[in-house]
Design a protein around this motif. Structure first.
Motif, PDB file in Angstrom:
ATOM      1  N   GLY A   3     -13.734  -0.409   3.745  1.00 55.64           N
ATOM      2  CA  GLY A   3     -13.864  -0.299   5.284  1.00 55.64           C
ATOM      3  C   GLY A   3     -12.432   0.982   5.150  1.00 55.64           C
ATOM      4  O   GLY A   3     -11.842   1.529   4.746  1.00 55.64           O
ATOM      5  N   VAL A   4     -12.934   0.973   6.522  1.00 56.63           N
ATOM      6  CA  VAL A   4     -12.300   2.016   6.671  1.00 56.63           C
ATOM      7  C   VAL A   4     -10.947   1.866   7.798  1.00 56.63           C
ATOM      8  O   VAL A   4      -9.579   2.442   7.438  1.00 56.63           O
ATOM      9  CB  VAL A   4     -13.643   2.830   8.476  1.00 56.63           C
ATOM     10  CG1 VAL A   4     -11.854   3.682   9.320  1.00 56.63           C
ATOM     11  CG2 VAL A   4     -13.834   3.780   7.941  1.00 56.63           C
ATOM     12  N   MET A  49      -0.415  -2.153  16.131  1.00 62.16           N
ATOM     13  CA  MET A  49      -0.175  -2.299  14.749  1.00 62.16           C
ATOM     14  C   MET A  49      -1.497  -1.767  14.070  1.00 62.16           C
ATOM     15  O   MET A  49      -0.604  -1.286  13.004  1.00 62.16           O
ATOM     16  CB  MET A  49      -0.245  -4.093  14.456  1.00 62.16           C
ATOM     17  CG  MET A  49       1.227  -4.492  14.778  1.00 62.16           C
ATOM     18  SD  MET A  49       1.286  -5.804  13.863  1.00 62.16           S
ATOM     19  CE  MET A  49       0.366  -7.196  15.003  1.00 62.16           C
ATOM     20  N   LEU A  50      -2.458  -1.943  14.572  1.00 62.97           N
ATOM     21  CA  LEU A  50      -2.859  -0.698  13.743  1.00 62.97           C
ATOM     22  C   LEU A  50      -3.068   0.392  13.787  1.00 62.97           C
ATOM     23  O   LEU A  50      -3.585   1.475  13.049  1.00 62.97           O
ATOM     24  CB  LEU A  50      -4.905  -0.638  13.571  1.00 62.97           C
ATOM     25  CG  LEU A  50      -5.369  -2.162  14.210  1.00 62.97           C
ATOM     26  CD1 LEU A  50      -6.892  -2.701  14.270  1.00 62.97           C
ATOM     27  CD2 LEU A  50      -4.945  -3.140  12.458  1.00 62.97           C
ATOM     28  N   GLY A  65      -7.870   3.987   4.073  1.00 60.39           N
ATOM     29  CA  GLY A  65      -6.554   3.514   2.383  1.00 60.39           C
ATOM     30  C   GLY A  65      -5.184   3.932   2.567  1.00 60.39           C
ATOM     31  O   GLY A  65      -4.646   3.960   2.054  1.00 60.39           O
ATOM     32  N   HIS A  66      -5.301   4.701   3.685  1.00 64.29           N
ATOM     33  CA  HIS A  66      -3.623   4.406   4.221  1.00 64.29           C
ATOM     34  C   HIS A  66      -2.846   4.335   4.233  1.00 64.29           C
ATOM     35  O   HIS A  66      -2.820   2.786   5.776  1.00 64.29           O
ATOM     36  CB  HIS A  66      -3.303   6.023   4.835  1.00 64.29           C
ATOM     37  CG  HIS A  66      -4.111   7.261   4.371  1.00 64.29           C
ATOM     38  ND1 HIS A  66      -3.829   7.652   3.233  1.00 64.29           N
ATOM     39  CD2 HIS A  66      -4.973   7.766   4.875  1.00 64.29           C
ATOM     40  CE1 HIS A  66      -3.836   9.354   3.030  1.00 64.29           C
ATOM     41  NE2 HIS A  66      -5.493   9.301   3.841  1.00 64.29           N
ATOM     42  N   THR A  70       3.470   3.216   5.674  1.00 60.85           N
ATOM     43  CA  THR A  70       4.017   3.544   5.044  1.00 60.85           C
ATOM     44  C   THR A  70       3.559   5.527   5.332  1.00 60.85           C
ATOM     45  O   THR A  70       4.055   6.043   4.741  1.00 60.85           O
ATOM     46  CB  THR A  70       3.935   4.118   3.163  1.00 60.85           C
ATOM     47  OG1 THR A  70       2.807   3.421   2.956  1.00 60.85           O
ATOM     48  CG2 THR A  70       4.896   2.020   3.062  1.00 60.85           C
ATOM     49  N   ALA A  71       2.745   5.462   5.189  1.00 59.22           N
ATOM     50  CA  ALA A  71       1.756   6.682   5.982  1.00 59.22           C
ATOM     51  C   ALA A  71       1.434   6.340   6.850  1.00 59.22           C
ATOM     52  O   ALA A  71       0.246   7.480   7.169  1.00 59.22           O
ATOM     53  CB  ALA A  71       0.433   7.132   4.770  1.00 59.22           C
ATOM     54  N   PRO A  72       1.873   6.372   8.614  1.00 61.84           N
ATOM     55  CA  PRO A  72       1.212   6.573   9.234  1.00 61.84           C
ATOM     56  C   PRO A  72       0.716   7.642  10.318  1.00 61.84           C
ATOM     57  O   PRO A  72      -0.207   7.160  10.953  1.00 61.84           O
ATOM     58  CB  PRO A  72       2.428   5.938  10.007  1.00 61.84           C
ATOM     59  CG  PRO A  72       3.637   6.775   9.700  1.00 61.84           C
ATOM     60  CD  PRO A  72       3.525   6.499   8.160  1.00 61.84           C
ATOM     61  N   VAL A  73       1.708   9.010   9.700  1.00 60.74           N
ATOM     62  CA  VAL A  73       1.079  10.217  10.370  1.00 60.74           C
ATOM     63  C   VAL A  73      -0.307  10.503   9.936  1.00 60.74           C
ATOM     64  O   VAL A  73      -0.820  11.150  10.345  1.00 60.74           O
ATOM     65  CB  VAL A  73       1.727  11.402   9.710  1.00 60.74           C
ATOM     66  CG1 VAL A  73       0.888  12.297   9.910  1.00 60.74           C
ATOM     67  CG2 VAL A  73       3.411  10.781  10.696  1.00 60.74           C
TER      68      VAL A  73
END
Ligand SMILES: Nc1ncnc2c1ncn2[C@@H]1O[C@H](COP(=O)(O)OP(=O)(O)O)[C@@H](O)[C@H]1O
Ligand SMILES: [Mg+2]
Lengths: 309, 249
Positions: A3-4, A49-50, A65-66, A70-73
């Motif tokens: 899912g996205v 939070m999303l 998938g991020h 840990t990979a918010p940007v």
């Protein structure tokens, strides 16, 4: 295909309140997912939070998938956000606000100008672009905020009650824009406490209450659940008992507050005919009679009942 | 490389937004220009036989310090209150980039207003003996004080007056232990112990050196101290804001 948005065991605790309580769901590519719940249900907390604006206490969120923790940007670069309480900068013009977004999202200047002009035109505020946002009406502000969220052509759009408190014209404009975007392939995550809006717009709806998801379904199913449950409120000038009412054809149940009877029914037409017949038969007059639109709470009660909660 | 370019563009956009909204306002600019002038007059009238060069160096230190810390502590509370912060926080700009952007605006404002004091100095016919050293010190100190301003904004309150109160409590005492009113040579040992803790001390020492040729600490030590303070404050501001930013939403 993943899912996205993939959410698993997501939890947020504020002191004694568990605002979001181990929720899990996924949003698929190309769908409009409605996140429906009454005030205080935890919609805004979940959206924050999303989008990585506040940290989660437990669980995980993956956007494209991020991992948002840990990979918010990377996750944010491909999504647009219309926060619930957000404002554009009141001391900047509409145009300057848009150019700020262009810089934050790294949209090339020429492209940003083209796109801004198109968006403002579509949203009917192009001629106000060089005016400070201070002077905008609430509906215009919200349209600008939507334009700011769309400037970088996000593949995923988060909107937290985007039409709450808006005039009809702005609401229509925004909803029709969202529909158009979705037809163009944009995945949309929309929170709302407006059942109609969810029904009109969403492919699937998740219902949240007290921080927990109580149902995820296509709106047709939700609708069916509500339509089975109408309420009628009636008062008489003479004595009528609960048994009288409950035994009538078409009536599922009856309760009383003050001098008013609340009748639940799956067939409003039959119920009203029965009530009228009863009053004629008993020689009592009907003082008031109202049909009540099914409320979100009715739907919740129904749905949560079915979910066996 | 492209990533760095993107970050610079983000930070610069944030700095420009700050300048437009918070700095390029009539009252702020007037305050910026008049403050050094009035401070100088106050110094000059009350200056107990201190030389104009000594006074001016102190004035320059105070001006840079007050202007660089004037607005920066209030930006996060303002934006938290105005609900514009969540929009920024939800963008791809990291908290470090947002903090650095806010600092950049503050640095530019601080340096701009400090130039007014420099004009006063030159107008009074004071000789600028060490222009390059002074320029380097102004830049480092502006970064250092702006970072200090951001540090003051760390408590996650969205009531700007609370933060302003807190900063005044910290800022005014700092001025008195930084060798501005009393030359460092004349400080008692406890005064000295306090003075070395204040970054303003090192800047004032260099400003003095730039106009009079005399200094208390070695020039290289002053510069190094300013650089270390600037680095520590900046890193601390970024780390702490990462922690408290979510609580402003
Ligand atoms: N920053 C916060 N601090 C403390 N409690 C909060 C905070 N944000 C939300 N809450 C609480 O969490 C619950 C969910 O709130 P929210 O997510 O805003 O609901 P919704 O958006 O569905 O109306 C509410 O009880 C609210 O009072
Ligand atoms: Mg909400």
């Amino acid at each position: 295909m993943p899912g996205v948005i993939e959410v698993s065991g997501l939890t947020k605790v504020f002191g004694a309140i568990t605002a979001v309580d181990h929720i899990s769901f996924e949003v698929r590519e190309g769908e409009i997912f409605g996140f429906l719940g009454p005030n205080g249900a935890g919609k805004t907390t979940t959206t924050r939070m999303l989008t990585g604006v506040i940290p989660m206490d437990a669980g995980s969120v993956h956007i494209f998938g991020h991992d948002i923790s840990t990979a918010p940007v990377r996750a944010r670069q491909r999504s647009g956000v219309v926060p619930e309480t957000s404002n554009a900068y009141a001391d900047l013009t509409g145009w300057q606000n848009l150019m700020l977004m262009a810089d934050l999202y790294g949209v090339p200047r020429r492209r940003a100008e083209e796109r801004s002009r198109d968006l403002l035109e579509t949203l009917g505020i192009l001629e106000r672009r060089d005016q400070k946002v201070q002077g905008y009406s609430k509906g215009m502000k919200q349209r600008l905020i939507l334009a700011m969220a769309l400037l970088h052509e996000p593949e995923l759009l988060f909107l937290d009650e985007p039409t709450s408190g808006l005039d009809v014209q702005s609401t229509r404009m925004i909803l029709s824009l969202l529909r158009g975007l979705n037809e163009g392939g944009t995945t949309i995550f929309l929170t709302t406490h407006n059942m109609d809006e969810a029904n009109q717009l969403c492919d699937r709806v998740g219902i949240i209450r007290d921080g927990r998801i109580v149902a995820i379904d296509a709106p047709e199913k939700l609708k069916a659940a509500i339509e089975r449950l109408h309420r009628i409120e009636v008062s008489f000038d003479g004595a009528v008992t609960a048994d009288d009412l409950a035994s009538l054809p078409g009536i599922a149940g009856a309760g009383r507050t003050g001098d008013k009877w609340q009748i639940t029914t799956e067939d409003a037409d039959a119920a009203i005919r029965s009530v009228v017949a009863l009053s004629r038969e008993r020689g009592v007059r009907i003082v008031t009679l109202q049909t009540l639109a099914p409320s979100l709470d009715d739907a919740f009660l129904r749905l949560t009942g079915e979910e066996g909660r | 490389m492209a990533a760095l370019q993107g970050r610079v563009r983000q930070a610069w956009a944030i700095a420009r937004k700050d300048m437009r909204i918070y700095y390029l306002k009539g009252p702020v600019l007037i305050f910026g220009v008049f403050m050094p002038v009035f401070l100088f007059l106050a110094f000059y009238m009350g200056g107990r036989d201190l030389s104009p060069a000594f006074l001016l160096a102190g004035l320059m230190g105070m001006t840079l310090f007050f202007t660089s810390t004037a607005v920066s502590p209030a930006i996060f509370p303002w934006e938290g209150q105005a609900k514009t912060l969540e929009r920024l926080a939800a963008s791809p700009a990291s908290i470090a980039t947002i903090v650095l952007g806010d600092m950049t605006a503050s640095v530019i404002f601080g340096i701009g207003v400090t130039m007014v004091t420099l004009l006063i100095a030159l107008g009074l016919g004071l000789p600028l003996l060490h222009g390059f050293v002074l320029a380097a010190a102004i830049l480092l100190a502006a970064v250092c004080f702006s970072a200090l301003g951001m540090l003051l904004a760390v408590p996650p309150t969205n009531v700007p007056s609370n933060i302003m109160m807190l900063s005044s409590l910290l800022k005014f005492p700092l001025v008195f232990i930084s060798g501005i009113f009393v030359p460092l040579e004349e400080l008692p040992s406890w005064g000295m112990a306090l003075a070395v803790c204040s970054p303003l001390t090192y800047f004032t020492d260099i400003a003095r050196y730039s106009f009079t040729g005399t200094h208390f600490f070695p020039v290289a030590a002053d510069i190094a101290a300013l650089a270390v303070f600037a680095l520590v404050f900046t890193v601390a501001a970024v780390v702490l804001h990462r922690r408290t930013m979510p609580r402003r939403m």
